[in-house]
Design a protein around this motif. Structure first.
Motif, PDB file in Angstrom:
ATOM      1  N   ARG A 283      51.214  43.438  45.255  1.00 54.09           N
ATOM      2  CA  ARG A 283      51.506  44.229  43.384  1.00 54.09           C
ATOM      3  C   ARG A 283      51.927  42.941  42.483  1.00 54.09           C
ATOM      4  N   ALA A 284      52.512  42.455  43.493  1.00 49.20           N
ATOM      5  CA  ALA A 284      52.861  40.638  42.649  1.00 49.20           C
ATOM      6  C   ALA A 284      51.995  40.071  42.754  1.00 49.20           C
ATOM      7  N   ALA A 285      50.829  39.903  43.597  1.00 45.24           N
ATOM      8  CA  ALA A 285      50.190  38.277  43.629  1.00 45.24           C
ATOM      9  C   ALA A 285      49.015  39.160  42.865  1.00 45.24           C
ATOM     10  N   PHE A 286      48.594  40.475  42.272  1.00 46.49           N
ATOM     11  CA  PHE A 286      47.759  41.126  41.629  1.00 46.49           C
ATOM     12  C   PHE A 286      48.437  40.383  39.938  1.00 46.49           C
TER      13      PHE A 286
ATOM     14  N   VAL B 125      48.031  44.616  29.703  1.00 49.59           N
ATOM     15  CA  VAL B 125      47.773  45.341  31.028  1.00 49.59           C
ATOM     16  C   VAL B 125      48.362  45.675  31.543  1.00 49.59           C
ATOM     17  N   ARG B 126      48.653  46.656  32.106  1.00 46.76           N
ATOM     18  CA  ARG B 126      49.460  46.765  33.425  1.00 46.76           C
ATOM     19  C   ARG B 126      49.275  47.711  34.656  1.00 46.76           C
ATOM     20  N   LEU B 127      49.956  46.849  35.904  1.00 45.51           N
ATOM     21  CA  LEU B 127      49.280  47.277  36.600  1.00 45.51           C
ATOM     22  C   LEU B 127      49.967  49.126  37.274  1.00 45.51           C
ATOM     23  N   VAL B 128      49.108  49.777  37.691  1.00 44.98           N
ATOM     24  CA  VAL B 128      49.859  51.379  37.997  1.00 44.98           C
ATOM     25  C   VAL B 128      48.998  51.474  39.858  1.00 44.98           C
ATOM     26  N   TRP B 129      50.164  52.209  39.955  1.00 48.92           N
ATOM     27  CA  TRP B 129      50.653  52.721  41.478  1.00 48.92           C
ATOM     28  C   TRP B 129      50.733  53.707  41.864  1.00 48.92           C
ATOM     29  N   SER B 130      50.684  54.591  43.432  1.00 52.99           N
ATOM     30  CA  SER B 130      50.736  55.454  43.259  1.00 52.99           C
ATOM     31  C   SER B 130      52.140  55.049  44.599  1.00 52.99           C
TER      32      SER B 130
ATOM     33  N   TRP C 275      36.488  35.948  35.062  1.00 54.34           N
ATOM     34  CA  TRP C 275      37.136  35.244  35.995  1.00 54.34           C
ATOM     35  C   TRP C 275      38.792  35.373  36.279  1.00 54.34           C
ATOM     36  N   HIS C 276      38.674  36.014  35.570  1.00 52.28           N
ATOM     37  CA  HIS C 276      40.297  37.506  35.724  1.00 52.28           C
ATOM     38  C   HIS C 276      39.961  37.801  36.754  1.00 52.28           C
ATOM     39  N   VAL C 277      39.146  38.680  37.151  1.00 51.76           N
ATOM     40  CA  VAL C 277      38.447  39.371  38.287  1.00 51.76           C
ATOM     41  C   VAL C 277      38.008  39.025  39.792  1.00 51.76           C
ATOM     42  N   ALA C 278      37.480  37.222  39.227  1.00 51.59           N
ATOM     43  CA  ALA C 278      37.644  36.361  40.408  1.00 51.59           C
ATOM     44  C   ALA C 278      39.153  36.613  40.787  1.00 51.59           C
ATOM     45  N   ALA C 279      39.715  36.254  40.061  1.00 49.79           N
ATOM     46  CA  ALA C 279      40.808  35.212  40.718  1.00 49.79           C
ATOM     47  C   ALA C 279      41.749  36.658  41.277  1.00 49.79           C
ATOM     48  N   VAL C 280      42.014  37.552  40.763  1.00 49.95           N
ATOM     49  CA  VAL C 280      42.504  38.714  41.473  1.00 49.95           C
ATOM     50  C   VAL C 280      41.835  38.572  43.139  1.00 49.95           C
ATOM     51  N   THR C 281      40.718  39.231  43.021  1.00 46.33           N
ATOM     52  CA  THR C 281      40.143  39.288  44.385  1.00 46.33           C
ATOM     53  C   THR C 281      40.763  37.636  45.431  1.00 46.33           C
ATOM     54  N   THR C 282      40.509  36.832  44.887  1.00 47.44           N
ATOM     55  CA  THR C 282      40.865  35.903  45.261  1.00 47.44           C
ATOM     56  C   THR C 282      42.309  35.405  45.868  1.00 47.44           C
ATOM     57  N   GLN C 283      43.262  35.767  45.083  1.00 47.55           N
ATOM     58  CA  GLN C 283      45.013  35.858  44.898  1.00 47.55           C
ATOM     59  C   GLN C 283      45.074  37.295  46.080  1.00 47.55           C
ATOM     60  N   LEU C 284      44.886  38.213  46.309  1.00 48.94           N
ATOM     61  CA  LEU C 284      44.613  39.632  46.635  1.00 48.94           C
ATOM     62  C   LEU C 284      44.343  38.793  48.550  1.00 48.94           C
ATOM     63  N   ARG C 285      43.525  38.549  48.239  1.00 49.30           N
ATOM     64  CA  ARG C 285      42.924  38.170  50.123  1.00 49.30           C
ATOM     65  C   ARG C 285      44.070  37.247  50.799  1.00 49.30           C
TER      66      ARG C 285
ATOM     67  N   ASP D 149      44.011  51.174  45.738  1.00 44.37           N
ATOM     68  CA  ASP D 149      45.157  51.747  46.120  1.00 44.37           C
ATOM     69  C   ASP D 149      46.379  51.231  44.784  1.00 44.37           C
ATOM     70  N   CYS D 150      46.057  50.395  43.959  1.00 45.99           N
ATOM     71  CA  CYS D 150      46.445  50.094  42.426  1.00 45.99           C
ATOM     72  C   CYS D 150      45.095  49.776  41.582  1.00 45.99           C
ATOM     73  N   ALA D 151      45.892  49.463  40.447  1.00 42.89           N
ATOM     74  CA  ALA D 151      45.089  48.563  39.727  1.00 42.89           C
ATOM     75  C   ALA D 151      45.241  48.746  38.304  1.00 42.89           C
ATOM     76  N   ALA D 152      44.788  47.340  37.229  1.00 42.81           N
ATOM     77  CA  ALA D 152      44.667  46.905  36.082  1.00 42.81           C
ATOM     78  C   ALA D 152      44.803  47.891  34.981  1.00 42.81           C
ATOM     79  N   VAL D 153      44.843  48.395  33.949  1.00 41.42           N
ATOM     80  CA  VAL D 153      44.877  49.646  33.072  1.00 41.42           C
ATOM     81  C   VAL D 153      44.823  48.891  31.874  1.00 41.42           C
ATOM     82  N   HIS D 154      44.781  49.611  30.657  1.00 40.58           N
ATOM     83  CA  HIS D 154      44.543  49.071  29.578  1.00 40.58           C
ATOM     84  C   HIS D 154      46.456  49.373  29.502  1.00 40.58           C
ATOM     85  N   HIS D 155      47.030  48.822  28.337  1.00 41.18           N
ATOM     86  CA  HIS D 155      48.585  49.274  27.583  1.00 41.18           C
ATOM     87  C   HIS D 155      48.111  49.994  26.496  1.00 41.18           C
ATOM     88  N   PRO D 156      48.694  50.806  25.541  1.00 42.71           N
ATOM     89  CA  PRO D 156      49.592  51.984  26.188  1.00 42.71           C
ATOM     90  C   PRO D 156      47.918  53.003  26.694  1.00 42.71           C
TER      91      PRO D 156
END
Length: 294
Positions: free
Chosen positions: A282-285, A268-273, A104-114, A145-152
């Motif tokens: 990033r805000a939408a993600f 989780v937190r977003l990481v990007w270069s 559900w979260h993955v679909a929510a992310v993908t839909t919002q980013l589109r 381009d960016c990813a949601a990864v575990h913290h820490p």
């Protein structure tokens, strides 16, 4: 001379052991196949095949060169496939998520980013699920381009966003006392293993989970479960408990119960270069990750 094409002639004849069979396999007649082998041999300066009563036989040189010919053809196919992948993903937004996030979260992310700004038209979003270590490497190398990864987690020189706590629920065997408890106690899970992603997927996050469980009086063994499906199988078998970010997960033999507090929330937190996803993306993600499933 098309070297790869003529190498495919050589490999086909070597594998079929017969010029006629190889011609059928390649969808061509035998004379041009024979001529192609001759041109290849002339180019290389060695005889690769001999004809005999038993069909085509490899020479010593042919036997030595056959593995290299196969490798060259395989590499060419891989090169073409990679080029096709790059062509299809051109202009797409490439993001990654850890497997601990629900479908559900993955679909929510993908839909919002589109449909997020600054692009007015729906874009192609390619979402990859992988371990934190793999996602960090992919973002750092420009593969994502960016990813949601575990913290820490160790993120090197990457930029990172705020820590987001995603509510998790407890999965227990349906016949376990905790399944019917109004406020399940983690101590009551003694004797069950914890089915979770292996430590190699995110060392720091795994260690934090171990410390949190121990702080609550539970020191379980751990079963590697890279995805919810692996965890569900272990729980349904009565061997383990697990954590999930999907509160509506309903499967036979498994109960999904709330956990008091947020100590076991998925962090989780977003990481990007520096050259990665722009701020609106990033805000939408992050907004999608903060959505709660009802």
């Amino acid at each position: 001379m098309d070297l790869l094409r003529h190498l495919s002639f050589f490999v086909a004849v070597a594998e079929e052991g017969h010029f006629g069979y190889a011609a059928d396999r390649l969808g061509m007649t035998q004379p041009p196949l024979s001529q192609g082998i001759q041109r290849l041999e002339a180019r290389l300066g060695v005889v690769l095949l001999t004809r005999g009563s038993r069909g085509a036989q490899l020479t010593t040189a042919g036997a030595a060169l056959l593995p290299r010919a196969r490798d060259l053809l395989a590499n060419a196919e891989g090169f073409t496939a990679e080029a096709e992948r790059l062509r299809e993903s051109r202009g797409a937004l490439r993001v990654g998520v850890v497997a601990a996030l629900s479908d559900w979260h993955v679909a929510a992310v993908t839909t919002q980013l589109r449909t997020c700004a600054p692009d007015p038209n729906p874009r192609t979003v390619i979402t990859t699920t992988a371990s934190t270590a793999e996602l960090v490497d992919a973002v750092g190398s420009g593969g994502l381009d960016c990813a949601a990864v575990h913290h820490p987690a160790l993120i090197g020189s990457l930029e990172c966003g705020a820590i987001i706590k995603v509510t998790r629920w407890l999965l227990v065997p349906a016949d376990h006392p905790a399944a019917d408890a109004a406020k399940p106690s983690l101590r009551s899970l003694k004797g069950l293993a914890c089915a979770t992603a292996p430590r190699s997927h995110g060392t720091a996050a795994f260690d934090l989970l171990v410390d949190t469980l121990r702080g609550k009086g539970l020191d379980p063994a751990f079963l590697p479960a890279a995805h919810d499906r692996d965890a569900v199988m272990a729980v349904a078998a009565g061997r383990a408990f697990a954590l999930t970010t999907d509160p509506l997960l309903r499967v036979p033999g498994v109960a999904c119960v709330p956990i008091p507090g947020d100590d076991l929330a998925l962090r989780v937190r977003l990481v990007w270069s520096e050259a990665g996803a722009p701020e609106p993306v990033r805000a939408a993600f992050e907004a999608a990750l903060r959505r709660e499933r009802s």
